[in-house]
Design a protein around this motif. Sequence first.
Motif, short mmCIF file in Angstrom:
data_model
loop_
_atom_site.label_atom_id
_atom_site.label_comp_id
_atom_site.label_asym_id
_atom_site.label_seq_id
_atom_site.Cartn_x
_atom_site.Cartn_y
_atom_site.Cartn_z
N GLY A 99 0.78 -1.23 0.00
CA GLY A 99 0.00 0.00 0.00
C GLY A 99 0.81 1.27 0.00
N GLY A 100 2.12 1.18 -0.16
CA GLY A 100 2.95 2.38 -0.21
C GLY A 100 2.91 3.15 1.09
N PRO A 101 2.63 4.46 1.02
CA PRO A 101 2.61 5.28 2.25
C PRO A 101 1.59 4.82 3.28
N LYS A 102 0.62 4.00 2.85
CA LYS A 102 -0.40 3.51 3.78
C LYS A 102 -0.09 2.10 4.28
N ALA A 103 1.07 1.57 3.93
CA ALA A 103 1.41 0.19 4.27
C ALA A 103 1.46 -0.02 5.78
N ARG A 104 0.88 -1.13 6.20
CA ARG A 104 0.94 -1.55 7.60
C ARG A 104 1.48 -2.97 7.60
N ILE A 105 2.69 -3.14 8.14
CA ILE A 105 3.41 -4.41 8.06
C ILE A 105 3.36 -5.15 9.39
N GLY A 106 2.89 -6.38 9.36
CA GLY A 106 2.95 -7.25 10.53
C GLY A 106 4.23 -8.06 10.49
N VAL A 107 5.04 -7.97 11.53
CA VAL A 107 6.35 -8.62 11.59
C VAL A 107 6.25 -9.87 12.46
N ILE A 108 6.64 -11.02 11.91
CA ILE A 108 6.60 -12.29 12.64
C ILE A 108 8.03 -12.81 12.74
N THR A 109 8.52 -13.00 13.94
CA THR A 109 9.90 -13.45 14.15
C THR A 109 9.94 -14.70 15.02
N ALA A 110 8.92 -15.55 14.88
CA ALA A 110 8.84 -16.76 15.70
C ALA A 110 9.94 -17.76 15.39
N ALA A 111 10.70 -17.57 14.30
CA ALA A 111 11.83 -18.45 14.01
C ALA A 111 13.03 -18.13 14.89
N SER A 112 13.02 -16.99 15.57
CA SER A 112 14.09 -16.63 16.50
C SER A 112 13.90 -17.34 17.83
#
Length: 429
Positions: free
Chosen positions: A65-78
Motif C-alpha cells: 500500500g505504499g505510504p499507507k502500508a501496515r506491516i505485521g512482523v513475525i519473528t517466531a523463528a528466532s
Amino acid sequence: MRVPSTPARRTILAGGLAVALLAAVPPASADSRPARGQAGSLVLIGGGLKENNTQVYGEIIKRAGGPKARIGVITAASVPESQDPNAADPDLCSNSACNGAYYAELFKRHGAADAQWLPLDIDHVANADSDAVVAQVESMTGFFFGGGDQYRYVTTLLRGDRQKDSKVLAAIRAKLAHGAVVSGSSAGAQIASGPHMVSGGESYEALRDGSAPGYFDDPTRLGYIPRGGFGFLRSGLVDTHTGAYGREGRALRLASDTGHDRVYALEENTALVVDRPGTDREHLTVLGPNGVAVLDLRDARAHNSAGSWSLRRARYSYLSDEDQYDARTWTPRVHPGKQPLLPGATAPVPVNTDVFYSAANPGGTPYSFRTTARQLAATRAQNSATATTFETGPRFAVTFTKARGFAAYTGDGTTAQSLVSLRIDITSE
C-alpha cells in the motif's frame, strides 16, 4: 539493539532437539491444505537482507500500500527471550521480541505507515490462536517473516500431525488470498514452501548420503519436513543462502529424492517476487544484487548403485536483477536491458576443487558453483567444465555443459550475468 545476524550455517537451532517426524511422506504434488490461488504476492529473500536494500524493502512496502502500508512482523523463528542470555541488553539481544522490534522500526524507516511485531514465538504458542492477535493481523496490509529456524514456525503456527493452520496463520492466508503481500527472509522464505521443506544439511553429505524426513542434531545431514511449511509457493522447492553456503548440491539431491522437478534457489540480499502464487498465471521476478537459480529436473535422471549417486541432465538457469520467470511455461525472460553474451575470453575455465564451498575448507570461496558457470559462459575456449567437491571418499564431480538451448546474457558486454539452461551432471569419482 544489534542487527539480527544470519544463523551460522552449522548452528544447531531449536536447542539441539532432534524432532522425529513420523507422518507418511506425501507425494511431491500433495499438501495437507487444498491448493488455492492467491490474488496477493510473495517477496521471498534468500537471507542476509541488508538494512540499506531500499529496492527490496521498497517493493514490500509498495505492494502493501505504499505510504499507507501496515506491516505485521513475525519473528517466531528466532529464539524466545527466555533462551536469549542477552535479552536484557538492547545492544546485544537477538530474540523474537528484540528482532521483531528491529524489523518494525526498519520498515517504518523505509516508509511504511506502521509496522508492528506480532507476539508469536515458541514460548507463546497459544498466541497463534488468540483473537487479539488475529485482530492485529486483520489490520495489516502486508507481512514479513524473519529468519532463524523454520521449524519454529511449524511449531508455532501449525497444529497437529496434519499441520492445520492456527487462527493467526489462517488469517494471514486469507489476507494473501485477497491481495496482501507476504514476505520473508531466510527461514522466513523457506517456510513458504510446500511439501518436503528442507530442514538442514550440507551439499557434500547430501550427495553422499541422501535425504531423510526429520530434523536432525547433525546439521550436515540433509533433512526435510514431509508436509512442508505454509504452502504459499508450491511450484517448486525453495532453498536459501544458496551460493553463499554452497547449497546447490543439497537442493538437487532433495528435489531428486522427493520427486520435485524444480527448485528456486535464492541468493542473499536478493528477492524472488511471486505474483499470483498458486494460479496458472504465477509469475516471478528477481530483485537485488545477486540472483535466483532455477534448477530444472524435468529431464534429469538419478542413479544410485552401491552407495554411488549420480544425476544427469539437470538444467541450471541463473536469473539476476529484473529478470522474470513464467512458472507455468518454465520460461525465463531475461530483462531487455541485458544483451546476449558473445564469449570473448580465450583462457580455459580455472580449476575449481570446492564447487560447493565446503565449511571444511578454510580457503574456500562463496558462490563457487555460480562462478564456474559464469566463467564457462564467458569463454570460447571450451564448451564444458568440470569442478569437484573439496571432500573425497567419494569425490563428486560437477560437469557444466553449454548444451543445446543454453544462452548467457550480459549488462556490460563482457561479464556473464544471467544464464539460461546450462546442463548440469553430477558423478562420483
